[in-house]
Design a protein around this motif. Structure first.
Motif, PDB file in Angstrom:
ATOM      1  N   GLN A  70     -23.313 -56.031-101.731  1.00 32.96           N
ATOM      2  CA  GLN A  70     -22.243 -55.360-102.466  1.00 32.96           C
ATOM      3  C   GLN A  70     -21.918 -53.989-101.903  1.00 32.96           C
ATOM      4  O   GLN A  70     -20.809 -53.494-102.056  1.00 32.96           O
ATOM      5  N   LYS A  71     -22.882 -53.377-101.252  1.00 36.35           N
ATOM      6  CA  LYS A  71     -22.712 -51.998-100.800  1.00 36.35           C
ATOM      7  C   LYS A  71     -22.792 -51.925 -99.287  1.00 36.35           C
ATOM      8  O   LYS A  71     -23.656 -52.539 -98.670  1.00 36.35           O
ATOM      9  N   GLU A  72     -21.873 -51.170 -98.693  1.00 37.91           N
ATOM     10  CA  GLU A  72     -21.955 -50.873 -97.263  1.00 37.91           C
ATOM     11  C   GLU A  72     -22.830 -49.626 -97.107  1.00 37.91           C
ATOM     12  O   GLU A  72     -22.424 -48.523 -97.451  1.00 37.91           O
ATOM     13  N   TRP A  73     -24.024 -49.804 -96.607  1.00 39.03           N
ATOM     14  CA  TRP A  73     -24.973 -48.699 -96.531  1.00 39.03           C
ATOM     15  C   TRP A  73     -24.593 -47.681 -95.454  1.00 39.03           C
ATOM     16  O   TRP A  73     -24.935 -46.504 -95.551  1.00 39.03           O
ATOM     17  N   ILE A  74     -23.911 -48.153 -94.420  1.00 35.07           N
ATOM     18  CA  ILE A  74     -23.526 -47.270 -93.319  1.00 35.07           C
ATOM     19  C   ILE A  74     -22.062 -47.532 -92.988  1.00 35.07           C
ATOM     20  O   ILE A  74     -21.671 -48.679 -92.748  1.00 35.07           O
ATOM     21  N   ASN A  75     -21.263 -46.475 -92.974  1.00 37.84           N
ATOM     22  CA  ASN A  75     -19.830 -46.618 -92.736  1.00 37.84           C
ATOM     23  C   ASN A  75     -19.393 -45.754 -91.558  1.00 37.84           C
ATOM     24  O   ASN A  75     -20.041 -44.766 -91.214  1.00 37.84           O
ATOM     25  N   GLY A  76     -18.267 -46.139 -90.977  1.00 37.15           N
ATOM     26  CA  GLY A  76     -17.684 -45.366 -89.888  1.00 37.15           C
ATOM     27  C   GLY A  76     -16.737 -46.231 -89.091  1.00 37.15           C
ATOM     28  O   GLY A  76     -16.811 -47.466 -89.135  1.00 37.15           O
ATOM     29  N   PRO A  77     -15.824 -45.607 -88.357  1.00 36.65           N
ATOM     30  CA  PRO A  77     -14.878 -46.376 -87.547  1.00 36.65           C
ATOM     31  C   PRO A  77     -15.557 -47.163 -86.431  1.00 36.65           C
ATOM     32  O   PRO A  77     -14.964 -48.095 -85.880  1.00 36.65           O
ATOM     33  N   ASN A  78     -16.774 -46.792 -86.096  1.00 31.07           N
ATOM     34  CA  ASN A  78     -17.516 -47.487 -85.044  1.00 31.07           C
ATOM     35  C   ASN A  78     -18.556 -48.450 -85.605  1.00 31.07           C
ATOM     36  O   ASN A  78     -19.505 -48.836 -84.924  1.00 31.07           O
ATOM     37  N   VAL A  79     -18.365 -48.857 -86.874  1.00 30.50           N
ATOM     38  CA  VAL A  79     -19.315 -49.743 -87.553  1.00 30.50           C
ATOM     39  C   VAL A  79     -18.657 -51.076 -87.880  1.00 30.50           C
ATOM     40  O   VAL A  79     -17.537 -51.125 -88.386  1.00 30.50           O
ATOM     41  N   ARG A  80     -19.376 -52.136 -87.604  1.00 30.43           N
ATOM     42  CA  ARG A  80     -18.963 -53.480 -88.005  1.00 30.43           C
ATOM     43  C   ARG A  80     -20.138 -54.127 -88.747  1.00 30.43           C
ATOM     44  O   ARG A  80     -21.275 -54.079 -88.278  1.00 30.43           O
ATOM     45  N   SER A  81     -19.880 -54.711 -89.912  1.00 24.69           N
ATOM     46  CA  SER A  81     -20.909 -55.409 -90.682  1.00 24.69           C
ATOM     47  C   SER A  81     -20.595 -56.892 -90.723  1.00 24.69           C
ATOM     48  O   SER A  81     -19.467 -57.278 -91.055  1.00 24.69           O
ATOM     49  N   VAL A  82     -21.581 -57.707 -90.405  1.00 27.04           N
ATOM     50  CA  VAL A  82     -21.393 -59.157 -90.426  1.00 27.04           C
ATOM     51  C   VAL A  82     -22.548 -59.795 -91.194  1.00 27.04           C
ATOM     52  O   VAL A  82     -23.674 -59.298 -91.170  1.00 27.04           O
ATOM     53  N   THR A  83     -22.238 -60.874 -91.884  1.00 25.59           N
ATOM     54  CA  THR A  83     -23.254 -61.608 -92.632  1.00 25.59           C
ATOM     55  C   THR A  83     -23.507 -62.950 -91.959  1.00 25.59           C
ATOM     56  O   THR A  83     -22.571 -63.718 -91.725  1.00 25.59           O
ATOM     57  N   VAL A  84     -24.772 -63.201 -91.666  1.00 23.27           N
ATOM     58  CA  VAL A  84     -25.167 -64.414 -90.960  1.00 23.27           C
ATOM     59  C   VAL A  84     -26.277 -65.091 -91.747  1.00 23.27           C
ATOM     60  O   VAL A  84     -27.409 -64.617 -91.779  1.00 23.27           O
ATOM     61  N   GLY A  85     -25.962 -66.187 -92.417  1.00 22.84           N
ATOM     62  CA  GLY A  85     -26.978 -66.926 -93.167  1.00 22.84           C
ATOM     63  C   GLY A  85     -27.669 -67.954 -92.290  1.00 22.84           C
ATOM     64  O   GLY A  85     -27.328 -68.110 -91.110  1.00 22.84           O
ATOM     65  N   PRO A  86     -28.656 -68.661 -92.849  1.00 26.60           N
ATOM     66  CA  PRO A  86     -29.174 -68.514 -94.209  1.00 26.60           C
ATOM     67  C   PRO A  86     -30.119 -67.323 -94.329  1.00 26.60           C
ATOM     68  O   PRO A  86     -30.563 -66.777 -93.322  1.00 26.60           O
ATOM     69  N   ALA A  87     -30.403 -66.924 -95.590  1.00 28.62           N
ATOM     70  CA  ALA A  87     -31.282 -65.776 -95.823  1.00 28.62           C
ATOM     71  C   ALA A  87     -32.647 -66.010 -95.195  1.00 28.62           C
ATOM     72  O   ALA A  87     -33.252 -67.069 -95.367  1.00 28.62           O
ATOM     73  N   ALA A  88     -33.140 -65.013 -94.475  1.00 35.61           N
ATOM     74  CA  ALA A  88     -34.435 -65.128 -93.787  1.00 35.61           C
ATOM     75  C   ALA A  88     -35.540 -64.624 -94.707  1.00 35.61           C
ATOM     76  O   ALA A  88     -35.921 -63.458 -94.654  1.00 35.61           O
ATOM     77  N   ARG A  89     -36.053 -65.518 -95.543  1.00 33.35           N
ATOM     78  CA  ARG A  89     -37.041 -65.107 -96.530  1.00 33.35           C
ATOM     79  C   ARG A  89     -38.302 -65.968 -96.545  1.00 33.35           C
ATOM     80  O   ARG A  89     -39.150 -65.821 -97.402  1.00 33.35           O
ATOM     81  N   HIS A  90     -38.468 -66.873 -95.598  1.00 35.47           N
ATOM     82  CA  HIS A  90     -39.707 -67.620 -95.455  1.00 35.47           C
ATOM     83  C   HIS A  90     -39.835 -68.033 -93.995  1.00 35.47           C
ATOM     84  O   HIS A  90     -38.891 -67.883 -93.206  1.00 35.47           O
TER      85      HIS A  90
END
Length: 377
Positions: A47-67
């Motif tokens: 829900q939150k972008e922890w780091i922002n800036g014009p030189n920042v790209r955030s991507v989500t790649v599943g599945p969740a790595a939890r095991h």
């Protein structure tokens, strides 16, 4: 340069130590190096972008790595493919794992070898993964960073000649941790402890954080002093918390113990600065950010004399054997009885905290990035 960063611990309501370290450093690096692109790779929606800036790209790649199976798939296939797609020059791994199959140069941060020293504090499947793959990660990584000289020596002792390089980049207290006014302290105490002074313990409720011995120490303190002092635990219910919660139901001073659960950084900073003293007597730590955060907040610290904690606290903390509640209680009593000593420890702590900074940490981290790029070019 395109820098990929593993951001799987940048989680809402679950940032904690590993995540705080990475977020604090990369917030600075993103601002200081706008000519470079940073790609933060998450393993789930956030829900939150922890780091922002014009030189920042955030991507989500599943599945969740939890095991374990998900670890292997995410690091070696799914995330590795994403890093290659964005043509990253370097892949930063802040949490001790890395990809064994990716051809992109990697920097791995290994905070500690807790699985060697306190194995029962880690789920068996994760412990197996650490035991099996840590030497492979050390060998694979182009450069390795750790957070204290203690951890550096510990890694060298257990895995001699595995890492190509091993440098220390320590953390620091965040700027939000600072002394507060008397009025604000009173507001916090009214909100959490009915207006009474309190000892504060920060960290997830788990055996590694030594919460049961802290309860025993508090019992001794209450026995010696018929005061209204409270004991506040600020942290989520973590690994193997059931025994603690069960014993708390029959604890003699249960009404003097407050469990806040997970709190935001803003609330934690206010809780810390308003406390009478901070107690952080974990069984093992690779660094221990709450020690510096309490010191920077103008709060005396009682911590453990094991692992990295004496390195972090220096002469600005009181030290106790983690498995001896009476020594913890003795320091609680000493601070309670001597306001002069308490003020002395506060001043020492403020000076000690100034020796660490996120700006310094970011500069050292950047040097490791440049060294990695230079070797791989």
């Amino acid at each position: 340069m395109i820098i990929a960063v593993n951001a799987i611990f940048f989680q809402d309501d679950y940032l904690e130590g590993y995540g705080q370290y990475a977020v604090s450093i990369f917030n600075i690096l993103v601002q200081n190096h706008p000519e470079h692109e940073f790609v933060f790779i998450y393993d789930r929606l956030h829900q939150k972008e922890w780091i922002n800036g014009p030189n920042v790209r955030s991507v989500t790649v599943g599945p969740a790595a939890r095991h374990v199976p998900a670890f292997l798939y995410w690091y070696n296939i799914r995330a590795a493919w994403e890093v290659r797609k964005y043509k990253a020059d370097i892949w930063i791994q802040p949490y001790g794992f890395c990809s064994l199959l990716s051809g992109v140069p990697q920097i791995v941060v290994i905070h500690d070898l807790a699985f060697k020293h306190v194995p029962k504090s880690i789920p068996w499947h994760q412990r197996f993964f650490y035991q099996t793959f840590t030497p492979l990660f050390l060998k694979k990584a182009n450069r390795v960073i750790t957070v204290s000289e203690f951890s550096r020596q510990d890694i060298l002792q257990h895995y001699p000649n595995k890492a190509k390089s091993l440098e220390v980049v320590s953390g620091a207290a965040r700027d939000s941790f600072k002394p507060v006014s008397w009025e604000e302290k009173e507001q916090v105490k009214e909100a959490y402890t009915d207006g009474y002074e309190y000892f504060l313990c920060v960290g997830g409720i788990s055996p590694r954080k030594n919460m049961l011995n802290i309860l025993k120490a508090f019992s001794l303190f209450k026995k010696w002093h018929k005061s209204n002092m409270k004991l506040v635990f600020a942290g989520r219910l973590a690994w193997q918390y059931e025994d603690f919660m069960e014993k708390l139901t029959t604890y003699k001073y249960r009404n003097d113990v407050v469990l806040t659960g997970f709190v935001t950084d803003e609330i934690l900073a206010r809780l810390t600065a308003s406390s009478y003293a901070a107690i952080y007597v974990s069984h093992f730590e690779g660094f221990g950010l709450p020690i510096l955060e309490a010191m920077q907040s103008g709060v005396p610290v009682i911590t453990a004399n094991n692992s990295s904690m004496p390195e972090v606290g220096g002469e600005a903390a009181l030290y106790a054997e983690a498995d001896q509640p009476d020594t913890i209680a003795a320091h609680m009593q000493t601070l309670y009885k001597s306001e002069q000593l308490r003020e002395k420890m506060v001043q020492k702590g403020l000076e000690r905290a100034q020796q660490y900074s996120w700006e310094k940490a970011a500069d050292l981290f950047w040097k490791e990035i440049l060294a990695t790029k230079a070797v791989s070019s």
